[in-house]
Design an enzyme around this catalytic site. Structure first.
Site, short mmCIF file in Angstrom:
data_model
loop_
_atom_site.label_atom_id
_atom_site.label_comp_id
_atom_site.label_asym_id
_atom_site.label_seq_id
_atom_site.Cartn_x
_atom_site.Cartn_y
_atom_site.Cartn_z
N HIS A 93 -0.35 21.74 3.68
CA HIS A 93 0.33 21.37 4.93
C HIS A 93 0.00 19.95 5.34
O HIS A 93 -0.72 19.73 6.31
CB HIS A 93 -0.06 22.39 6.02
CG HIS A 93 0.64 22.20 7.32
ND1 HIS A 93 1.85 21.54 7.46
CD2 HIS A 93 0.28 22.59 8.58
CE1 HIS A 93 2.19 21.53 8.75
NE2 HIS A 93 1.27 22.15 9.44
N CYS B 194 3.91 19.15 13.96
CA CYS B 194 4.13 19.64 12.59
C CYS B 194 5.61 19.77 12.27
O CYS B 194 5.97 20.09 11.14
CB CYS B 194 3.41 20.97 12.41
SG CYS B 194 1.70 20.90 12.96
#
Ligand SMILES: [Zn+2]
Lengths: 143, 387
Positions: free
Chosen positions: B334, B85
């Site tokens: 996200h 991420c």
């Protein structure tokens, strides 16, 4: 076998280079025989679990595989309700991190009812006969 | 080494975007950033793409050349950066390094992910592969599971309650109301978070960031060239990155990230700044507990106080230090590889007074914290209002 002693079946003391490349294999071979192993640094004597190619304490690659005490204390855990496809049919299931007697830590499945779980409860390693390798590790209460 | 400026920003809408590829999304975000900066297509020397896994989500590896391909920039060097991420943050960081080092003069830093092609269980599996495959993933540890174990440790050590964690989600959903690109435009309550279905105990559905498609881009140039272009410049004061063990169990402390502490400290040192000098922050709130740990580990609050200050409104948009004014990963969405870039987009726009209805007044220095895996990668940037 005495805890802390070299496990001769998977012991490559003579050829350090091969040891370094095979710490994962050593762990898998051992756990498939219901044992947990780590690497003992021959310089500073620190024992790492799971095994590591280089000692975290002193940087030495002079290591040997040793069996470790499979008892410890549960230090954190979670009940997983949404799992990956391989675990979907087992949900909810519990995983936790256990601190072994020597201070090293290891993640495993936890076979203890959720409402009985508590910080620092005594657990010991058991092994799922249905699967191979690291996925075999199941912590059960030893209290 | 040259000082570096960011002179243009762009991002797509975040959400479930249907039948679209990540390279189309990046093209859209990149064009917006290039128009904002006032750079021509021929000016672009290189492209970086932060992307976790075109491999799994789109059956497309080697995604980077797809960006110059679709932008009509054939033969322009392009590089994919993967750090779970934190892929987007590292895409920005490597773009900055390339310009600072004098190798390129105009670089497009981009990031994207197209996640909604897969069912939730498969997305969960793909994300869990960012943890240690042998010693964690094989035992069923998921990404929410890893953060849940940290949430429990934080709860036991500091008394951080479900309500304190929920306050992060409530704040970020409120902030996202003023972000037209955000995935969610819906305010929630502490009760809703606490009572929603459990994903990985003690984290509920509303403690978790969603599955999102989207892309973001920024244009990076040498500071000395900033007036050649239209876009108002923001100065890169510093960046820093740190790594930690793949497995959570190999870290002595489970109530925070040593990586965040190191990256933030190094970023502050390089910029000769302190936490009190920062006016606005975007942190990696993939889970509510992650924001609480981030604001502690970065040095804005004492360890253990992150939950309480959030509940008290200290990190609200009109609070002492606004955190995740964009809505954060939690409510803005996200799309893995895009998130780190989108944080830089938000801070850049805030420092240029271009954040529209969510503009925070009088902000001069902003900071980002982008996290990969269970904190095995952290990258921080500190940006300052330009002249
Ligand atoms: Zn040693």
């Amino acid at each position: 076998m005495e805890v802390g002693q070299p496990l001769s079946v998977i012991f490559w003391r003579e050829v350090t280079k091969i040891q370094i490349e095979h710490v994962v294999e050593a762990y898998e071979k051992a756990i498939n025989e219901d044992k947990i192993v780590g690497t003992k640094c021959l310089e500073c004597k620190h024992v790492a679990v799971p095994p590591r190619p280089i000692c975290r304490k002193c940087g030495s690659s002079d290591i040997e595989i040793v069996e470790v005490d499979p008892n410890g204390e549960l230090i954190t855990w979670t009940v997983i309700f949404v799992g990956p496809p391989t675990y979907e049919d087992r949900a909810p299931y519990i995983v936790g991190i256990v601190e072994l007697e020597n201070g090293e830590r290891l993640t495993g499945l936890v076979d203890i009812p959720a409402n009985e779980l508590k910080y620092k409860m005594k657990v010991s390693a058991t092994f799922d006969p249905e699967v191979k390798n690291a996925a075999r590790l199941i912590w059960k209460s030893s209290e | 080494m040259r000082d570096v400026a960011i002179i243009g920003t762009g991002m797509t809408k975040f959400g479930n975007l249907g039948r679209v590829t990540s390279r189309e999304l990046v093209t859209s975000a990149a064009l917006e950033a290039m128009n904002d900066a006032g750079v021509e297509r021929g000016d672009i020397d290189a492209v970086y793409l932060g992307e976790l896994s075109g491999d799994i989500f789109e059956h497309q590896m080697h995604a980077a050349p797809g960006i110059p391909d679709y932008l009509g920039l054939e033969n322009t060097p392009s590089t994919r950066v993967e750090a779970a991420c934190a892929s987007g943050g590292l895409s920005v960081m490597h773009s900055i390094m390339a310009v600072a080092g004098g190798f390129y003069d105009v670089v497009l830093a981009t990031g994207a992910e197209k996640m909604t092609n897969l069912p939730t269980a498969h997305v969960t599996e793909a994300l869990s592969m960012c943890a240690d495959d042998i010693y964690e993933v094989s035992l069923g540890v998921t990404f929410p599971g890893a953060f849940a174990m940290m949430a429990r440790a934080h709860e036991m050590e500091y008394g951080t309650t479900p309500e304190m964690r929920a306050a992060v989600a409530v704040k970020n959903h409120k902030n996202a109301m003023d972000n037209p690109n955000a995935q969610f435009h819906k305010e929630i309550t502490i009760e809703k978070v606490v009572n929603s279905i459990m994903v990985a105990d003690p984290l509920t559905l509303y403690d978790c960031s969603p599955i999102t498609d989207g892309a973001a881009a920024v244009v990076v140039v040498p500071w000395e060239d900033r007036h050649k272009y239209e876009g108002p410049a923001v100065k890169v004061r510093s960046f820093a990155q740190a790594s930690d063990t793949m497995s959570l169990h190999d870290r002595p402390v489970l109530t925070g990230f040593k990586t965040t502490q190191i990256a933030a400290r190094n970023a502050f040192e390089r910029a000769q700044l302190q936490p009190k000098d920062i006016d606005i922050v975007e942190v990696h709130d993939c889970f509510t507990i992650a924001e609480i740990m981030a604001i502690e580990d970065m040095g804005f609050f004492k360890k253990g106080e992150g939950g309480k200050v959030t509940l008290d409104g200290v990190t609200a948009r009109d609070g002492q230090i606004p955190v995740n004014v964009s809505g954060g990963l939690k409510a803005k969405g996200h799309p893995i590889g895009a998130s780190g870039v989108a944080q830089v987009v938000e801070i850049t726009n805030q420092l240029r007074d271009r954040a529209g209805p969510r503009q925070v007044p009088d902000v001069n220095i902003g900071m980002t914290q982008n996290l990969g895996g269970s904190g095995s990668t952290i990258v921080c940037h500190i940006l300052e209002r330009g002249d």
